[in-house]
Design a protein around this motif. Structure first.
Motif, PDB file in Angstrom:
ATOM      1  N   LEU A 112      -7.938  39.847 -12.430  1.00  0.00           N
ATOM      2  CA  LEU A 112      -7.303  40.688 -13.452  1.00  0.00           C
ATOM      3  C   LEU A 112      -7.496  40.163 -14.870  1.00  0.00           C
ATOM      4  O   LEU A 112      -7.167  40.856 -15.829  1.00  0.00           O
ATOM      5  N   GLY A 113      -7.993  38.947 -15.014  1.00  0.00           N
ATOM      6  CA  GLY A 113      -8.084  38.336 -16.329  1.00  0.00           C
ATOM      7  C   GLY A 113      -6.827  37.538 -16.640  1.00  0.00           C
ATOM      8  O   GLY A 113      -5.816  37.636 -15.947  1.00  0.00           O
ATOM      9  N   ARG A 114      -6.913  36.711 -17.692  1.00  0.00           N
ATOM     10  CA  ARG A 114      -5.776  35.861 -18.040  1.00  0.00           C
ATOM     11  C   ARG A 114      -4.586  36.703 -18.517  1.00  0.00           C
ATOM     12  O   ARG A 114      -3.438  36.468 -18.120  1.00  0.00           O
ATOM     13  N   LYS A 115      -4.848  37.695 -19.342  1.00  0.00           N
ATOM     14  CA  LYS A 115      -3.772  38.575 -19.800  1.00  0.00           C
ATOM     15  C   LYS A 115      -3.187  39.376 -18.641  1.00  0.00           C
ATOM     16  O   LYS A 115      -1.963  39.553 -18.553  1.00  0.00           O
ATOM     17  N   GLY A 116      -4.036  39.851 -17.755  1.00  0.00           N
ATOM     18  CA  GLY A 116      -3.558  40.614 -16.609  1.00  0.00           C
ATOM     19  C   GLY A 116      -2.655  39.787 -15.723  1.00  0.00           C
ATOM     20  O   GLY A 116      -1.618  40.258 -15.231  1.00  0.00           O
ATOM     21  N   ALA A 117      -3.034  38.522 -15.503  1.00  0.00           N
ATOM     22  CA  ALA A 117      -2.212  37.636 -14.673  1.00  0.00           C
ATOM     23  C   ALA A 117      -0.857  37.375 -15.324  1.00  0.00           C
ATOM     24  O   ALA A 117       0.179  37.324 -14.639  1.00  0.00           O
TER      25      ALA A 117
END
Length: 489
Positions: A112-117
């Protein structure tokens, strides 16, 4: 070596550029100290700081979750009529959730990406705190606590990774310390505020950092390195430009990142079995050993149930927990400053020695109380022992094992090695936090004398096994771990 531009005269003069002050009146330029001549404009620093500020809301949430059970124990047990075993499960089940979070957090952050996580973790924590707020019994309470554990385990992985991936080298070390500082600050906040308001209100307040993070990630870029890793090249360039400034030349940094990603992709995927190859086994022993000693020295038991410990020694729980909270933040700052001055190895040994003294004092106070001796001195000795223990833990044993762990694994097994170490750490945290109340019921002096023995073993382990990593390149660290073999990382 490529010469850097002199931004004031438009000429090529790397030496002159390096001699310029960090902050100029006309324009602020932060320079890499590797001589490559890269430039980052002042507006980029602002975006990096904003992005870091948003991310460390997750660190603050981590601290609140860990610190929540200490000031609320008596009130929750009274309001919900919980037994000691039921409350011990509530306190420790956070670590069970964290074990699961540790296993899955890396995959979530990669998918999900760092922001998604960070978004997923924030939503999970908000749901968890609402479950605790509306609890009428142990089931809802434990469910909420379990979910907070899962959420903060993901934060514990993704926040430092995000900060490391967005920060320029000259700011990375300082910004990385903010993660640990905000964890401690969040814990201190929970300790202090929890002595003033009731446990349901504290649970509601605990949702605020997550709400701020959910709003904040809308205004900051994704990690450029993650974008490059997943092949989103256009977004990678835009994110890096946003972080470094609209007028910054990012071509050199873009090339370095892309070359590094290509190198990573060329390496074979490491499995858990690779950790036990002869060239890696010492790093595994050091990483796992440090985490075992960190946890089994008792920190999570002392921290989760601090108010009850103070009451057992005849001290006001409010005074004790407030003193505990106020001590952690400045001592953690001191430890961060000393980490690169004294070295990791020395600092961890000094820290363990101080924790031994604190445990012995606390154990002695409980022993005196049990025998009816020096009763006027018992509260003073108990508080002094616990505060000495916490202070010395914060100086070295808190952050030191994590710093060493990040340095000792070769790059090809860093991911799987880090996952194993995190799993061991949270498993140890659960065992200690669950057994603490039962050990204290068995023997309060014996509990602290047992922890003091672990502190002594920590000193011996570090002295015999752990190399000093301060001021060494990763190649030099690998050479010290495998003196008979040349390692590449």
């Amino acid at each position: 070596m490529e010469q850097g531009k002199d931004v004031e005269r438009g000429t090529s003069s790397n030496q002159e550029e390096l001699e310029q002050p960090f902050i100029r009146r006309q324009k602020v330029v932060a320079h890499e100290d590797d001589g490559s001549g890269k430039e980052f404009q002042n507006e980029s620093i602002g975006m990096v700081l904003l992005s870091t500020g948003v991310a460390v809301c997750g660190s603050f949430q981590f601290g609140i979750c860990v610190g929540y059970s200490a000031p609320t124990q008596s009130a929750i047990r009274k309001d919900l009529n919980l037994s000691l075993a039921e409350y011990s499960m509530f306190g420790s089940i956070l670590s069970i959730g964290a074990v699961l979070g540790a296993i899955t957090s890396g995959k979530i952050a990669d998918f999900l990406g760092r922001k998604g996580a960070m978004r997923v973790s924030s939503v999970i924590c908000i749901v968890a705190w609402l479950a605790i707020y509306f609890s009428q019994g142990a089931l809802s309470l434990d469910t909420g606590r379990f979910l907070t554990g899962y959420g903060i385990a993901a934060f514990s992985y993704v926040v430092p990774v995000f900060i490391a991936e967005i920060a320029p080298k000259n700011l990375r070390g300082g910004l990385a310390t903010l993660n640990q500082l905000f964890i401690v600050t969040g814990g201190s906040f929970a300790f202090i505020v929890g002595t003033i308001i009731n446990w349901r209100s504290l649970a509601l307040i605990a949702t605020v950092p997550c709400l701020i993070l959910l709003l904040g990630v809308c205004f900051v870029p994704e990690s450029p390195r993650w974008l490059a890793k997943v092949g989103r090249d256009k977004e990678f360039e835009v994110a890096l430009q946003t972080l470094r400034g609209n007028n910054a030349d990012i071509s050199n940094e873009m090339t370095e990142i892309q070359e590094y990603i290509a190198t990573l992709n060329s390496l074979p995927k490491a499995s858990i079995l690779d950790l036990f190859q002869s060239r890696n086994i010492r790093a595994v022993i050091i990483g796992v050993g440090l985490m075992v000693f960190q946890q089994f020295a008792g920190i999570n038991g002392v921290q989760f149930y601090a108010s009850e410990t103070f009451e057992s020694a005849g001290v006001s729980s409010k005074i004790g927990t407030i003193a505990y909270a106020c001590l952690q933040v400045p001592i953690t700052l001191v430890g961060a400053l000393l980490m690169d001055k004294t070295g990791r190895r020395v600092l961890v040994m000094v820290s363990a020695a101080g924790m031994f003294v604190g445990c012995m004092l606390a154990g002695t106070s409980f022993s005196l109380k049990g025998q009816g001796l020096l009763l006027d001195w018992v509260p003073i000795i108990a508080v002094s022992g616990v505060l000495i223990y916490v202070a010395f833990f914060s100086i070295g044993m808190g952050a030191g094992p994590w710093v060493i762990m990040s340095e000792i694994f070769p790059i090809d097994i860093k991911g799987v090695g880090g996952s194993l170490v995190v799993l061991v750490n949270w498993s140890g945290a659960w065992i200690v936090s669950y057994t603490y109340n039962f050990l204290m019921r068995w023997s309060s002096p014996g509990t602290y004398f047992l922890y003091s023995a672990v502190c002594l073993l920590t000193i011996l382990f570090v002295a015999k096994i752990v190399p000093e990593t301060k001021g060494k390149t990763l190649e030099e660290i690998q050479a010290s771990l495998n003196p008979d073999r040349r390692q590449s990382i």
